[in-house]
Every structure is written in structure tokens, then in C-alpha cells.
Motif scaffolding. Sequence first.
Motif, PDB file in Angstrom:
ATOM      1  N   ALA A 197      -4.644  30.577  -3.408  1.00  0.00           N
ATOM      2  CA  ALA A 197      -5.542  30.215  -2.312  1.00  0.00           C
ATOM      3  C   ALA A 197      -5.520  28.707  -2.081  1.00  0.00           C
ATOM      4  CB  ALA A 197      -6.962  30.687  -2.613  1.00  0.00           C
ATOM      5  N   ARG A 198      -5.496  27.937  -3.155  1.00  0.00           N
ATOM      6  CA  ARG A 198      -5.461  26.478  -3.035  1.00  0.00           C
ATOM      7  C   ARG A 198      -4.092  25.996  -2.548  1.00  0.00           C
ATOM      8  NH1 ARG A 198      -9.358  27.996  -6.205  1.00  0.00           N
ATOM      9  NH2 ARG A 198     -11.103  26.656  -6.804  1.00  0.00           N
ATOM     10  N   ILE A 199      -3.037  26.566  -3.114  1.00  0.00           N
ATOM     11  CA  ILE A 199      -1.685  26.167  -2.709  1.00  0.00           C
ATOM     12  C   ILE A 199      -1.464  26.459  -1.230  1.00  0.00           C
ATOM     13  CG2 ILE A 199       0.766  26.770  -2.964  1.00  0.00           C
ATOM     14  CD1 ILE A 199       0.170  27.194  -5.988  1.00  0.00           C
ATOM     15  N   ASN A 200      -1.911  27.619  -0.773  1.00  0.00           N
ATOM     16  CA  ASN A 200      -1.648  28.038   0.605  1.00  0.00           C
ATOM     17  C   ASN A 200      -2.520  27.333   1.633  1.00  0.00           C
ATOM     18  OD1 ASN A 200       0.356  29.803  -0.246  1.00  0.00           O
ATOM     19  ND2 ASN A 200      -1.065  31.507  -0.483  1.00  0.00           N
ATOM     20  N   ASN A 201      -3.535  26.613   1.181  1.00  0.00           N
ATOM     21  CA  ASN A 201      -4.362  25.842   2.112  1.00  0.00           C
ATOM     22  C   ASN A 201      -3.846  24.423   2.308  1.00  0.00           C
ATOM     23  OD1 ASN A 201      -6.629  27.286   3.333  1.00  0.00           O
ATOM     24  ND2 ASN A 201      -7.185  27.770   1.242  1.00  0.00           N
ATOM     25  N   GLN A 202      -2.697  24.118   1.695  1.00  0.00           N
ATOM     26  CA  GLN A 202      -2.053  22.828   1.899  1.00  0.00           C
ATOM     27  C   GLN A 202      -0.712  23.035   2.581  1.00  0.00           C
ATOM     28  OE1 GLN A 202      -1.674  20.832  -1.895  1.00  0.00           O
ATOM     29  NE2 GLN A 202      -3.828  20.237  -1.925  1.00  0.00           N
ATOM     30  N   LEU A 203      -0.200  21.956   3.165  1.00  0.00           N
ATOM     31  CA  LEU A 203       1.156  21.972   3.695  1.00  0.00           C
ATOM     32  C   LEU A 203       2.117  22.290   2.554  1.00  0.00           C
ATOM     33  CD1 LEU A 203       2.489  21.147   6.478  1.00  0.00           C
ATOM     34  CD2 LEU A 203       2.889  18.910   5.423  1.00  0.00           C
ATOM     35  N   PRO A 204       3.133  23.128   2.779  1.00  0.00           N
ATOM     36  CA  PRO A 204       4.076  23.423   1.701  1.00  0.00           C
ATOM     37  C   PRO A 204       4.681  22.149   1.108  1.00  0.00           C
ATOM     38  CG  PRO A 204       4.422  24.926   3.539  1.00  0.00           C
ATOM     39  CD  PRO A 204       3.430  23.892   4.015  1.00  0.00           C
ATOM     40  N   VAL A 205       4.895  22.165  -0.196  1.00  0.00           N
ATOM     41  CA  VAL A 205       5.383  20.972  -0.893  1.00  0.00           C
ATOM     42  C   VAL A 205       6.703  20.490  -0.300  1.00  0.00           C
ATOM     43  CG1 VAL A 205       6.159  20.056  -3.108  1.00  0.00           C
ATOM     44  CG2 VAL A 205       4.219  21.601  -3.024  1.00  0.00           C
ATOM     45  N   LEU A 206       7.598  21.418   0.064  1.00  0.00           N
ATOM     46  CA  LEU A 206       8.887  20.997   0.617  1.00  0.00           C
ATOM     47  C   LEU A 206       8.709  20.265   1.943  1.00  0.00           C
ATOM     48  CD1 LEU A 206      11.197  24.042  -0.209  1.00  0.00           C
ATOM     49  CD2 LEU A 206      11.082  21.815  -1.349  1.00  0.00           C
ATOM     50  N   ASP A 207       7.721  20.661   2.731  1.00  0.00           N
ATOM     51  CA  ASP A 207       7.437  19.950   3.984  1.00  0.00           C
ATOM     52  C   ASP A 207       6.926  18.543   3.692  1.00  0.00           C
ATOM     53  OD1 ASP A 207       8.227  22.141   5.398  1.00  0.00           O
ATOM     54  OD2 ASP A 207       6.222  22.770   6.002  1.00  0.00           O
ATOM     55  N   LYS A 208       6.057  18.419   2.682  1.00  0.00           N
ATOM     56  CA  LYS A 208       5.573  17.094   2.306  1.00  0.00           C
ATOM     57  C   LYS A 208       6.727  16.219   1.834  1.00  0.00           C
ATOM     58  CE  LYS A 208       0.933  18.579   0.948  1.00  0.00           C
ATOM     59  NZ  LYS A 208      -0.244  18.188   0.167  1.00  0.00           N
ATOM     60  N   ALA A 209       7.612  16.810   1.031  1.00  0.00           N
ATOM     61  CA  ALA A 209       8.747  16.051   0.510  1.00  0.00           C
ATOM     62  C   ALA A 209       9.647  15.556   1.641  1.00  0.00           C
ATOM     63  CB  ALA A 209       9.538  16.911  -0.471  1.00  0.00           C
ATOM     64  N   ARG A 210       9.860  16.391   2.656  1.00  0.00           N
ATOM     65  CA  ARG A 210      10.707  15.987   3.782  1.00  0.00           C
ATOM     66  C   ARG A 210      10.102  14.824   4.555  1.00  0.00           C
ATOM     67  NH1 ARG A 210      12.391  21.594   4.012  1.00  0.00           N
ATOM     68  NH2 ARG A 210      10.497  22.203   5.103  1.00  0.00           N
ATOM     69  N   ARG A 211       8.773  14.746   4.586  1.00  0.00           N
ATOM     70  CA  ARG A 211       8.110  13.695   5.357  1.00  0.00           C
ATOM     71  C   ARG A 211       7.956  12.389   4.568  1.00  0.00           C
ATOM     72  NH1 ARG A 211       3.303  16.753   8.774  1.00  0.00           N
ATOM     73  NH2 ARG A 211       4.463  18.655   9.220  1.00  0.00           N
ATOM     74  N   ALA A 212       8.050  12.469   3.256  1.00  0.00           N
ATOM     75  CA  ALA A 212       7.798  11.298   2.414  1.00  0.00           C
ATOM     76  C   ALA A 212       8.994  10.355   2.398  1.00  0.00           C
ATOM     77  CB  ALA A 212       7.464  11.748   0.996  1.00  0.00           C
ATOM     78  N   ARG A 270       0.847  -1.194   0.000  1.00  0.00           N
ATOM     79  CA  ARG A 270       0.000   0.000   0.000  1.00  0.00           C
ATOM     80  C   ARG A 270       0.880   1.241   0.000  1.00  0.00           C
ATOM     81  NH1 ARG A 270      -4.671  -1.409   4.488  1.00  0.00           N
ATOM     82  NH2 ARG A 270      -5.349  -3.380   3.564  1.00  0.00           N
ATOM     83  N   ILE A 271       0.775   2.026  -1.067  1.00  0.00           N
ATOM     84  CA  ILE A 271       1.577   3.242  -1.199  1.00  0.00           C
ATOM     85  C   ILE A 271       0.645   4.454  -1.182  1.00  0.00           C
ATOM     86  CG2 ILE A 271       3.232   4.498  -2.626  1.00  0.00           C
ATOM     87  CD1 ILE A 271       4.202   1.785  -1.485  1.00  0.00           C
ATOM     88  N   GLY A 272       0.982   5.441  -0.383  1.00  0.00           N
ATOM     89  CA  GLY A 272       0.265   6.706  -0.370  1.00  0.00           C
ATOM     90  C   GLY A 272       1.032   7.728  -1.194  1.00  0.00           C
ATOM     91  N   LEU A 273       0.358   8.292  -2.197  1.00  0.00           N
ATOM     92  CA  LEU A 273       0.980   9.275  -3.089  1.00  0.00           C
ATOM     93  C   LEU A 273       0.392  10.654  -2.801  1.00  0.00           C
ATOM     94  CD1 LEU A 273       2.801   9.760  -5.662  1.00  0.00           C
ATOM     95  CD2 LEU A 273       0.689   9.523  -6.975  1.00  0.00           C
ATOM     96  N   THR A 274       1.257  11.614  -2.570  1.00  0.00           N
ATOM     97  CA  THR A 274       0.782  12.968  -2.286  1.00  0.00           C
ATOM     98  C   THR A 274       1.651  13.981  -3.015  1.00  0.00           C
ATOM     99  OG1 THR A 274       0.002  14.412  -0.486  1.00  0.00           O
ATOM    100  CG2 THR A 274       2.155  13.339  -0.167  1.00  0.00           C
ATOM    101  N   GLY A 275       1.407  15.244  -2.738  1.00  0.00           N
ATOM    102  CA  GLY A 275       2.138  16.338  -3.368  1.00  0.00           C
ATOM    103  C   GLY A 275       1.253  17.568  -3.377  1.00  0.00           C
ATOM    104  N   GLY A 276       1.799  18.677  -3.777  1.00  0.00           N
ATOM    105  CA  GLY A 276       1.025  19.907  -3.838  1.00  0.00           C
ATOM    106  C   GLY A 276       0.100  19.920  -5.041  1.00  0.00           C
TER     107      GLY A 276
END
Length: 197
Positions: free
Chosen positions: A151-166, A2-8
Motif C-alpha cells: 500500500a505504501r509502495i504503490n502510493n509513490q511514483l515507481p522507483v524506476l521512474d524516480k531513478a530516470r528523473r534523478a 542543495r541536493i534533493g535525495l529521494t527514492g522509494g
Amino acid sequence: MRIGLTGGIGCGKSTAGKCFADLGWRRLDSDEVVRELLATDAELHAKLRERWGDEAVLPECGANRSFIAHKVFHDKGELAWWENQVIPKVRARWQGALAAEPDADWLVEVPLLFERDLAGQFDATICVEAPESTQLARLAAKGLDREQSLARINNQLPVLDKARRADLVLSNAGSFDFLLRQVRRASEMLRSQSPIS
């Protein structure tokens, strides 16, 4: 697996997801589930009318997506309410699918994977990243102006933060072939259960 795929937003999650599907992974796109719910879920429609009035649901095509977007992307309280209506339904859908075929190789696209603390639901996580300028260009191609896109981009966790957690990061700032090569390598690593570094 099971793989979870995310991103901005605008980073190319769906493009990467389709590449994985072409390699034989079972793909489930949370955004597609949301679109289906918006079109067909009577319970959700009733809640939308109660919250925002009849304008929130169109008789001919279900929930009024542009109306909802205007509501939620300019008001964090309304966004939180909206997410609390939709996300449990989406999560139930993909959890049911995974439970029905537990031995399949699954790739589930979850835009708010880290925001909703869902990484523990998966064997590994992948983040698709791209520069903000690329995100804005892709969203503009979908008809969103700069204000709507930010507005959409700023309502998500910054992409670099997501990348660090992945566990794995795919760069989608270049060509499609560049992304495809990364997906193939990631697929091989995951299926061989190689250590992820």
C-alpha cells in the motif's frame, strides 16, 4: 549546494543520507520533520481531530500514527488531504533551514520530491533505488506486513521512474560498503561540480 535525495520507501534514503552527513553534508530528513510535527504541532492535531475524530490524536504522544496510516494508505482522497496538511509544513521547515545557511552543503531527504515537482528547488537530485523484494524485506523488518508495505509502495511514483528523473542514482541492493562507496563518489562529484551524466 542543495541536493534533493529521494527514492522509494524501504530503498534506504535515510542510510544514504547518514552517509552524506558523515562526509560533512548538512542533512535534513523530511520524515523526521513529519514525526516531530505529529508529536508536537497543535494546529495539525486540531485538523486531525476535526477530520477523523479524537482517535486521531493520543493524549500522551500526539498524533496516532498507526490510525493515520490506516486512513491514508487505503483511501487516495484521505491521502491527498493528509499530504496537503503536512507537506507545506515540511517544505517550509527545510526551506527556512536552507535560507538560514545558504552557503552550506545541504542534503534534504524528500520522499515525494518528484511527485510534488520539487526538483527545481535543488541544484541536483539523487535517487536511492532497490528492488521491490528488498523494499518488502526491509519494511517487514520494521513490522509491516506485505499488504501494508505494498500500500505504501504503490502510493509513490515507481522507483524506476524516480531513478530516470534523478541526476544521480545510488543502488542500495547490495552491501552497506557498496552504498557507501557510491555516496563517497557522488559527494566528490557534486562538491567538485563535475558535470553529472
